[in-house]
Design a protein around this motif. Structure first.
Motif, short mmCIF file in Angstrom:
data_model
loop_
_atom_site.label_atom_id
_atom_site.label_comp_id
_atom_site.label_asym_id
_atom_site.label_seq_id
_atom_site.Cartn_x
_atom_site.Cartn_y
_atom_site.Cartn_z
N UNK A 51 0.85 -1.19 0.00
CA UNK A 51 0.00 0.00 0.00
C UNK A 51 0.89 1.24 0.00
N UNK A 52 0.56 2.21 -0.87
CA UNK A 52 1.29 3.47 -0.92
C UNK A 52 0.29 4.61 -0.80
N UNK A 53 0.53 5.49 0.16
CA UNK A 53 -0.31 6.68 0.34
C UNK A 53 0.55 7.91 0.05
N UNK A 54 0.03 8.77 -0.81
CA UNK A 54 0.77 9.95 -1.26
C UNK A 54 -0.04 11.20 -0.91
N UNK A 55 0.57 12.12 -0.18
CA UNK A 55 -0.18 13.29 0.25
C UNK A 55 0.58 14.59 0.12
N UNK A 56 -0.18 15.66 0.01
CA UNK A 56 0.39 17.00 -0.01
C UNK A 56 -0.66 18.01 0.46
N UNK A 57 -0.18 19.17 0.75
CA UNK A 57 -1.08 20.26 1.13
C UNK A 57 -1.68 20.86 -0.14
N UNK A 58 -2.82 21.51 0.01
CA UNK A 58 -3.51 22.11 -1.14
C UNK A 58 -2.91 23.47 -1.42
N UNK A 59 -2.25 23.58 -2.56
CA UNK A 59 -1.59 24.80 -3.00
C UNK A 59 -2.49 25.50 -4.01
N UNK A 60 -2.55 26.79 -3.98
CA UNK A 60 -3.36 27.55 -4.93
C UNK A 60 -4.25 28.53 -4.22
N UNK A 61 -5.17 29.11 -4.97
CA UNK A 61 -6.13 30.04 -4.39
C UNK A 61 -7.06 29.30 -3.44
N UNK A 62 -7.74 30.01 -2.59
CA UNK A 62 -8.56 29.38 -1.57
C UNK A 62 -9.66 28.48 -2.14
N UNK A 63 -10.26 28.87 -3.26
CA UNK A 63 -11.37 28.06 -3.78
C UNK A 63 -11.19 27.67 -5.25
N UNK A 64 -10.06 28.03 -5.84
CA UNK A 64 -9.86 27.70 -7.26
C UNK A 64 -8.37 27.49 -7.54
N UNK A 65 -8.09 26.79 -8.62
CA UNK A 65 -6.73 26.58 -9.11
C UNK A 65 -5.83 25.82 -8.13
N UNK A 66 -6.41 24.88 -7.37
CA UNK A 66 -5.61 24.08 -6.46
C UNK A 66 -4.74 23.10 -7.24
N UNK A 67 -3.54 22.87 -6.73
CA UNK A 67 -2.61 21.95 -7.37
C UNK A 67 -1.51 21.57 -6.39
N UNK A 69 2.22 21.33 -5.01
CA UNK A 69 3.32 22.28 -5.18
C UNK A 69 4.49 21.65 -5.96
N UNK A 70 5.44 22.47 -6.32
CA UNK A 70 6.58 22.07 -7.14
C UNK A 70 7.33 20.89 -6.53
#
Length: 140
Positions: A51-67, A69-70
């Motif tokens: 099992x592999x779990x991959x996580x990151x914080x939500x980068x981008x504007x508060x309600x749009x363009x989330x992606x 990070x580098x």
């Protein structure tokens, strides 16, 4: 015993602590679990992993363009073929996750069969719903 590896990219610590909570919960489900920052990635950590779990914080504007990070994108590019492993994605966020999971999955194209589950959280704590989803994920 099954083995899980969790990789996270955290900016403020929330994602790191959420990843740690997931790891501790997996141990209660008789899953050997290791948790690493994306900066500590080494391919040998994935040996004999189910099992592999991959996580990151939500980068981008508060309600749009989330992606992602580098740094997470660069980490995803280093990953080997993870086909035949169960994959989960997770993110922490302030207001909304938007298209985070779609954009994370895009970075993994050709390396995975599919995403089994996604988890999102506004805090570092697991909810009973998170625990239920994780339990079903590792048992299937």
């Amino acid at each position: 015993m099954k083995k899980a590896v969790i990789y996270y990219r955290s900016k403020s610590g929330t994602t790191k602590y959420f990843a740690g909570a997931v790891s501790k919960y997996l141990e209660t489900q008789n899953i050997k679990s290791e948790c690493f920052s994306v900066f500590d990635y080494s391919e040998n950590q994935l040996a004999d992993t189910d099992v592999v779990l991959l996580g990151c914080w939500t980068h981008g504007l508060f309600i749009a363009f989330q992606h992602p990070d580098k740094e997470w994108v660069e980490f995803a590019q280093k990953l080997p073929n993870l086909k035949n492993k169960k994959i989960a994605l997770f993110t922490t966020y302030k207001l909304a996750t938007g298209s985070m999971f779609k954009k994370m999955e895009k970075q993994l194209k050709g390396k995975i069969d599919s995403i089994s589950i996604t988890l999102k959280s506004k805090s570092e704590k697991l909810t009973p719903e998170h625990e239920k989803v994780i339990s079903e994920f590792v048992k299937s």
